[in-house]
Design a protein around this motif. Structure first.
Motif, mmCIF file in Angstrom:
data_model
loop_
_atom_site.group_PDB
_atom_site.id
_atom_site.type_symbol
_atom_site.label_atom_id
_atom_site.label_comp_id
_atom_site.label_asym_id
_atom_site.label_seq_id
_atom_site.Cartn_x
_atom_site.Cartn_y
_atom_site.Cartn_z
ATOM 1 N N GLU A 75 -28.186 0.195 28.319
ATOM 2 C CA GLU A 75 -27.590 -0.267 27.044
ATOM 3 C C GLU A 75 -26.527 0.740 26.651
ATOM 4 O OE1 GLU A 75 -26.569 -0.563 23.033
ATOM 5 O OE2 GLU A 75 -28.117 0.924 23.425
ATOM 6 N N HIS A 190 -27.306 -10.613 18.664
ATOM 7 C CA HIS A 190 -27.739 -9.216 18.742
ATOM 8 C C HIS A 190 -28.017 -8.747 17.331
ATOM 9 C CE1 HIS A 190 -26.599 -4.784 19.700
ATOM 10 N NE2 HIS A 190 -27.878 -4.999 19.933
ATOM 11 N N HIS A 192 -29.686 -5.594 16.402
ATOM 12 C CA HIS A 192 -30.207 -4.225 16.258
ATOM 13 C C HIS A 192 -30.054 -3.735 14.815
ATOM 14 C CE1 HIS A 192 -31.095 -0.016 16.889
ATOM 15 N NE2 HIS A 192 -30.070 0.220 16.087
ATOM 16 N N GLY A 228 -33.090 -1.808 19.296
ATOM 17 C CA GLY A 228 -34.123 -0.756 19.400
ATOM 18 C C GLY A 228 -34.687 -0.461 18.026
ATOM 19 N N MET A 268 -35.456 5.920 21.167
ATOM 20 C CA MET A 268 -36.472 6.817 20.608
ATOM 21 C C MET A 268 -37.903 6.482 21.075
ATOM 22 S SD MET A 268 -37.213 9.083 18.161
ATOM 23 C CE MET A 268 -36.360 9.127 16.597
HETATM 24 C C1 LIG Z 1 -27.287 -1.100 19.446
HETATM 25 C C2 LIG Z 1 -28.402 -0.122 19.543
HETATM 26 N N1 LIG Z 1 -29.419 -0.369 20.387
HETATM 27 C C3 LIG Z 1 -30.447 0.505 20.520
HETATM 28 C C4 LIG Z 1 -30.481 1.681 19.800
HETATM 29 C C5 LIG Z 1 -31.645 2.621 20.016
HETATM 30 O O1 LIG Z 1 -32.326 2.903 18.848
HETATM 31 P P1 LIG Z 1 -33.600 3.839 18.850
HETATM 32 O O2 LIG Z 1 -33.262 5.085 19.592
HETATM 33 O O3 LIG Z 1 -33.868 4.072 17.411
HETATM 34 O O4 LIG Z 1 -34.675 3.059 19.545
HETATM 35 C C6 LIG Z 1 -29.440 1.969 18.896
HETATM 36 C C7 LIG Z 1 -29.442 3.196 18.091
HETATM 37 O O5 LIG Z 1 -28.654 3.432 17.210
HETATM 38 C C8 LIG Z 1 -28.369 1.040 18.765
HETATM 39 O O6 LIG Z 1 -27.334 1.266 17.929
#
Ligand SMILES: Cc1ncc(COP(=O)(O)O)c(C=O)c1O
Length: 405
Positions: A75, A190, A192, A228, A268
């Motif tokens: 990603e 999407h 997120h 995420g 994370m």
């Molecule tokens: C588009 C997107 N996907 C996934 C993530 C991963 O998030 P996390 O590390 O909180 O799981 C982020 C984090 O900012 C994000 O912007």
């Protein structure tokens, strides 16, 4: 290359061995066991899924390769991350390309290679005109009012998030219309959402918005990408099974599991917990106000944004000690606020003692500045064997690609 056997065991982990500190230690078994829980939850509740590992959370080459070997997509959110995925051998269509700052060249290439590309800006909509109709296949990042749905849990309660096309003010509707006119296939959405809480409510809201958008715009989607932002590897927090079961209940009212993939993009949740940072005490100093314990680690390596007020930590101390009423544990930088924590009535620390910080894998290595000292060594331990997977940077790496005159 196996360097050394770990000397002991602590809760299934190899105990830190005496390598030159500071260093990060990745606990591979813990990483894999936690990742398997995510896979098991997806297989149980939505067995048509993609896991995209979030590069921005920790893009250490070993880490991104490991997630590739575990079957994850990459990603990515910039041309550099996109090219990094290709460089380490990720399949050319195993990349998810997100974010508002893609370049036109990499955007076009990703679509031509069959990557999952989620658009987040008007200029991407324009770029689509330069792509053959059969490759005009994108997902849309949706901006929605998460604060209204989950009061107190969003990151920007006052003025909302800045990513995606806004559902509430009609921007999403306009963009969908425009894409349909340009004969672009809307393959996915999407959603997120980074939140303060990482709570289950956030994923209830995401699933509800996904259903609302699907119904309102009559979309026939190949995927719903929920992003995420989950917790992972912490027994006191929501578990993968709870997140996915909750979303399954809602999403299955509008999506057919066999047709529409569920995409998750953990960072994370899969890399935060299984990494430790090992430091040594190098000096103990008394002043009028405090006892300062100076270490060869730094707060900038485990909390680069300086937002935390406590850290998971333990001591590795060889001899029996008296306690000390108050010791201030400090880092090596010359910033006054490079103070990690205060130890009250803890063992009196001495030079050579080790302080180990746990659960420091997310948003640390990738955000650590090259300030005063350069990147430290990184090791991986598995079944008591330890392997170095990045050597500390020296001035040689620091000057690379620079002109001296
Ligand atoms: C588009 C997107 N996907 C996934 C993530 C991963 O998030 P996390 O590390 O909180 O799981 C982020 C984090 O900012 C994000 O912007």
């Amino acid at each position: 290359m196996i360097l050394e056997k770990c000397s002991g065991k602590k809760k299934g982990r190899g105990k830190p061995v005496k390598f030159k500190t500071p260093y990060y230690m990745i606990h591979e078994q813990e990483l894999d066991e936690n990742f398997k829980k995510l896979k098991d939850a997806l297989e149980k509740h939505w067995n048509n899924y993609i896991i995209g590992y979030s590069y921005k959370t920790n893009a250490l080459p070993w880490v991104i390769k490991h997630f590739d070997l575990l079957g994850c997509y990459a990603e990515t959110v910039s041309e550099d991350e996109y090219n990094l995925a290709k460089l380490i051998g990720v399949g050319k269509n195993h990349i998810i390309y997100n974010g508002p700052v893609k370049t036109k060249d990499s955007f076009m290439e990703a679509l031509q290679n069959g990557c999952i590309v989620n658009i987040d800006s008007q200029r991407e909509v324009e770029w689509l005109e330069d792509i053959e109709i059969e490759n005009r296949r994108i997902g849309i990042r949706i901006n929605f009012d998460i604060e209204k749905m989950c009061p107190g849990q969003s990151q920007c309660p006052e003025d909302g998030g800045r990513f995606g096309f806004c559902y509430e003010n009609g921007e999403l509707s306009k963009i969908i219309k425009k894409l349909q006119e340009k004969k672009v296939k809307i393959a996915g959405i999407h959603l997120h959402t980074s939140s303060k809480s990482r709570g289950l409510d956030i994923y209830r809201a995401i699933a509800e918005i996904a259903c609302k958008v699907q119904k309102e715009f009559e979309l026939d989607l190949d995927y719903v990408d929920v992003g995420g932002g989950f917790f992972g590897g912490l027994p006191t927090k929501p578990q993968f099974d709870e997140y996915i079961a909750l979303m399954e209940n809602i999403l299955s009212t509008c999506f057919d599991k066999t047709k529409t993939k569920l995409i998750v993009e953990p960072g994370m949740a899969v890399i935060g917990a299984p990494i430790s940072y090992v430091t040594s005490v190098i000096d103990v100093k008394d002043t009028e106000f405090n006892r300062f314990v100076v270490t060869d680690g730094t707060r900038t390596s485990i909390d680069p944004l300086m937002t935390k007020n406590s850290y998971f930590h333990s001591f590795d101390i060889k001899s029996q000690r008296d306690t000390h009423p108050k010791q201030v544990i400090c880092g090596y930088t010359c910033m006054e606020h490079d103070r990690l924590f205060e130890e009250k009535n803890g063992p009196t620390l001495q030079c050579g003692d080790q302080i180990i910080y746990d659960k420091v894998g997310a948003y640390t290595m990738c955000l650590t500045p090259l300030f005063i000292k350069y990147f430290p060594d990184v090791y991986v331990e598995l079944n008591g064997n330890v392997k170095k997977i990045r050597s500390a940077w020296t001035p040689n790496e620091y000057v690379q690609r620079s002109e001296l005159e």
